[in-house]
Structures are given as structure tokens and as C-alpha cells.
Design an enzyme around this catalytic site. Structure first.
Site, PDB file in Angstrom:
ATOM      1  N   ARG A 204      -4.784 -15.941 -51.133  1.00  0.00           N
ATOM      2  CA  ARG A 204      -5.799 -16.962 -50.881  1.00  0.00           C
ATOM      3  C   ARG A 204      -6.028 -17.131 -49.384  1.00  0.00           C
ATOM      4  NH1 ARG A 204      -2.348 -18.632 -54.808  1.00  0.00           N
ATOM      5  NH2 ARG A 204      -3.215 -19.178 -56.847  1.00  0.00           N
ATOM      6  N   LYS A 227      -0.238 -22.735 -52.681  1.00  0.00           N
ATOM      7  CA  LYS A 227      -0.696 -23.461 -53.854  1.00  0.00           C
ATOM      8  C   LYS A 227       0.398 -23.604 -54.894  1.00  0.00           C
ATOM      9  CE  LYS A 227      -4.532 -23.736 -57.107  1.00  0.00           C
ATOM     10  NZ  LYS A 227      -5.810 -23.140 -57.561  1.00  0.00           N
ATOM     11  N   HIS A 311     -13.174 -17.091 -51.212  1.00  0.00           N
ATOM     12  CA  HIS A 311     -12.215 -17.079 -52.318  1.00  0.00           C
ATOM     13  C   HIS A 311     -12.539 -15.989 -53.334  1.00  0.00           C
ATOM     14  CE1 HIS A 311      -8.999 -18.893 -54.654  1.00  0.00           C
ATOM     15  NE2 HIS A 311      -9.766 -18.830 -55.720  1.00  0.00           N
ATOM     16  N   ARG A 314     -10.579 -12.494 -53.698  1.00  0.00           N
ATOM     17  CA  ARG A 314      -9.445 -12.312 -54.618  1.00  0.00           C
ATOM     18  C   ARG A 314      -9.910 -11.725 -55.945  1.00  0.00           C
ATOM     19  NH1 ARG A 314      -4.619 -15.110 -55.202  1.00  0.00           N
ATOM     20  NH2 ARG A 314      -5.286 -16.248 -57.052  1.00  0.00           N
ATOM     21  N   HIS A 337      -0.255 -15.545 -60.617  1.00  0.00           N
ATOM     22  CA  HIS A 337      -0.636 -16.419 -61.713  1.00  0.00           C
ATOM     23  C   HIS A 337       0.509 -16.550 -62.712  1.00  0.00           C
ATOM     24  CE1 HIS A 337      -5.175 -15.501 -60.997  1.00  0.00           C
ATOM     25  NE2 HIS A 337      -4.744 -16.505 -60.257  1.00  0.00           N
ATOM     26  N   TYR A 346     -10.250 -14.896 -63.558  1.00  0.00           N
ATOM     27  CA  TYR A 346     -10.652 -14.403 -62.237  1.00  0.00           C
ATOM     28  C   TYR A 346     -11.448 -13.102 -62.335  1.00  0.00           C
ATOM     29  CZ  TYR A 346      -8.457 -17.554 -58.878  1.00  0.00           C
ATOM     30  OH  TYR A 346      -8.156 -18.638 -58.086  1.00  0.00           O
TER      31      TYR A 346
END
Length: 365
Positions: A204, A227, A311, A314, A337, A346
Site C-alpha cells: 500500500r 493496516k 491504490h 496493488r 490478505h 481486488y
């Protein structure tokens, strides 16, 4: 503050009861919603007195008989005290949820939890915002809060669970390889490096600008994504292949900096006037990446109602790895994840590659 003096014709009327079209209406003391109470004065007066005893906050005389009644605000206090610390939200996530909690408290905090119905929850969620995404967020938080009321024994069921789930489609356009190349051509060298690092590592924005040369050791790039730090405890040990090795070598330029992605400031500032989070004068802040990417995107002529953001790199990087033959579990691991479903989310919007499979011998003759 003393209540407003009643007119002579309304002396002796219960609070919150008003004349209405030859009859009577009751105004809820909290929500201000008005309800027609019919034309029978005796029945309207009795109902208004009963409602006032139930709804008016701080009715100590009633509390002496039936005991105090826990409110949504009380459930919020329990949620903040017992649940929030264990969720280990990242600072920005905590800020978003705290805003939702505060607005919930302001909206229905004074309501006794035992009186909150499915309809009440649905009307609050719909009324607080017009965004389906935000509505789902309020539904989620209100559900957590009312779950605390259930766990405390104040109510038997959680009314939020019966409300509608709001679906929202992703509006942000996916970043294509062609768009990436066009933006890269218009970007400054430090932004090009940040873009390439994100594309190769799937990190990220915040993690890319936080990378230090000291994170490179023993042939790996060691990263604790901001995150997930303190929540899922994901720690990434990214093997340094040829592409990543080349990017790290490019980063070692003539500017002396501990950060992989760095730039000299446009103008020198005293240390006491720098951004609070800036630890070194060459450090690039996440907001600078966003602004620079937007400028490069506009310079590349990529527009639209919802043009891709940094973003989205990614997502593009994950799709390219999937096209090259990586399994979804491998992409999931690099993205950090906790589930394949999040990784699949995603990758949505990118072309799904054909997968070669074979059949077995199962026919019975």
C-alpha cells in the site's frame, strides 16, 4: 431551563401533546416525530402521560418504580470500553469508526435499547446518509453496539440483524497497464519508484513510503503492513527477486536518506515546523504520493468520473501476477490478505486469465 408557559386553553395538558385537526397529536421528545392520537381527549391525555413516563430522559420518579433503563448511549459506552480495544484498528480505521459511533450516539443515543425496533434501526440508517456504502458502515457499527446490549442482558435480540444489507458497487475505475505506463511517463523519478515498488511488491501507499534501506537484509524485504499491524499481525518477508533488486539499486542515488522512496524538499523547513509524522527531511508523506499521482494522471490525460488512484496499483500488480500463472493463494500472501475472497475482490474488474486444467478417468462402462 423552565418549560415554555402554556396558553390558557392548554392548562393541564400533558407535555408533548398538541391540538391537531380537531384532535390531538403527540410529539416524540427525542425524535420529534409526530403521531396523531385521535379525537378522544381522555384517551389522548392518558397515552401522552404514559409516553412521557417512558420517553422523557431523567424521569427519576418512574425510575424509582421500574428501575433505570439502559440506552443506546449506555451500549456505546460498553462497546468502547470492552470491544474497541480488542479490535486493534489502525489509526485511520479507528478515526472512521469513531465518527460513525459519535453520529450514532447523537442520533439515537438517548433511546432505551429495549424500545429500539427493526424499523427504528432501518430509519436511522437510511436517514443518516444517502450513500449505500456509508449506510452499510452505519449498519455494521450499530449492529456491534446493539450486540453489546444483548450480551449485557438488556435485550434478547439484536434488531439491526433484521435490517437490509446495503450493496454498493466499486466506482473507482481499474488501472490498466496502458494507463499505468502513461502516468509513469509523466511522473517525477521518486514517484516512478514508488509506483514500481507498489506494482512489484503489492504494498500500500503508506507502506511503500515507509520502506527503509534497513528493511533489506538476508535477501528479503521485511515489512509489517501498517493496516494490519496490531490486528491480523501479518508480517511480510518478501524475497528480493531481479525486479525488486533493480528497483532497490535505483533508489540508492546521490541523496542521503534512510528511506527507499525519498526526495529533497522544495524548500527547507525548521524541524519544529515539519509535519508531525515526518522523521527525516527527505521522507515522502502518503499525501504527497496522492497529490503527485493525481498531477501525473491529469498530465497523462486520464480522466473520468472516478479515475484510478494510486491504490489501484496493488490491484493491477495482483492481476498481472495472476496472468503470469500465480495461484490466488500466492497473490493473497503477497497482498497480506486474511482471506482469498478479499484478494478476489481486488482482482475483480481485470481480465481473468484462462487456466489450463485436465479431466480424469471417471466414466463407467
Amino acid at each position: 431551563m423552565s418549560p415554555r408557559k402554556r396558553s390558557a386553553g392548554r392548562q393541564g395538558w400533558p407535555d408533548n401533546l398538541y391540538p391537531n385537526k380537531g384532535g390531538f397529536k403527540y410529539r416524540h421528545p427525542v425524535t420529534k416525530r409526530e403521531t396523531f392520537m385521535g379525537r378522544d381527549q381522555a384517551k389522548a391525555f392518558a397515552a401522552a402521560k404514559k409516553l412521557n413516563a417512558m420517553l422523557l430522559p431523567g424521569n427519576d420518579l418512574v425510575d424509582k418504580v421500574i428501575g433505570s433503563r439502559e440506552t443506546v448511549a449506555d451500549a456505546i459506552a460498553v462497546f468502547r470500553r470492552d470491544d474497541v480495544p480488542g479490535r486493534n484498528w489502525a489509526p485511520k480505521t479507528a478515526e472512521v469508526y469513531e465518527s460513525v459511533i459519535r453520529r450514532t450516539e447523537a442520533g439515537i443515543g438517548s433511546r432505551p435499547v429495549e424500545e429500539v425496533t427493526v424499523k427504528d434501526c432501518a430509519e436511522f440508517i437510511r436517514g443518516v446518509t444517502e450513500s449505500d456504502r456509508a449506510r452499510q458502515q452505519f449498519r455494521l457499527v450499530l449492529g456491534w453496539i446493539m450486540a453489546c446490549a444483548v450480551q449485557e442482558g438488556w435485550i434478547d435480540t439484536n434488531p439491526v440483524l433484521a435490517t437490509r444489507r446495503f450493496q454498493h458497487e466499486r466506482k473507482r475505475a481499474r488501472l490498466t497497464k496502458e494507463a499505468y505506463s502513461a502516468i509513469w511517463e509523466k511522473a517525477e523519478p521518486w514517484l516512478r519508484l514508488a509506483m514500481d515498488l507498489s506494482l512489484v511488491t503489492l504494498l500500500r501507499r503508506e507502506d511503500v513510503v515507509s520502506l527503509k534501506f534497513s528493511d533489506v537484509r538476508d535477501g528479503f524485504l521485511w515489512v509489517v503492513p501498517q493496516k494490519t499491524e496490531g490486528s491480523t499481525l501479518v508480517k511480510l518477508k518478501i524475497r528480493i527477486g531481479d525486479e525488486l533488486s533493480t528497483l532497490l539499486a535505483q533508489a540508492r542515488d546521490t541523496v542521503l536518506s534512510p528511506y527507499v522512496v525519498h526526495r529533497l524538499p522544495d524548500r527547507a523547513r525548521p524541524s519544529n515546523k515539519r509535519a508531525a509524522a515526518r522523521q527525516h527531511h527527505t521522507q515522502v508523506m502518503p499525501e504527497q504520493v496522492t497529490r503527485a499521482f493525481l498531477d501525473a494522471r491529469e498530465a497523462a490525460g486520464i480522466k473520468g468520473d472516478n479515475p484510478p488512484s494510486f491504490h489501484e496499483i496493488r490491484s493491477l500488480g495482483g492481476a498481472l501476477l495472476s496472468e503470469s500463472g500465480w495461484a490466488i493463494e500466492q497473490v493473497q500472501g503477497l497482498m497480506g490478505h486474511s482471506s482469498t475472497s478479499m484478494t478476489e475482490h481486488y482482482l475483480e474488474g481485470h481480465d481473468t486469465p484462462w487456466q489450463e486444467v485436465q479431466t480424469g478417468s471417471v466414466l463407467v462402462r
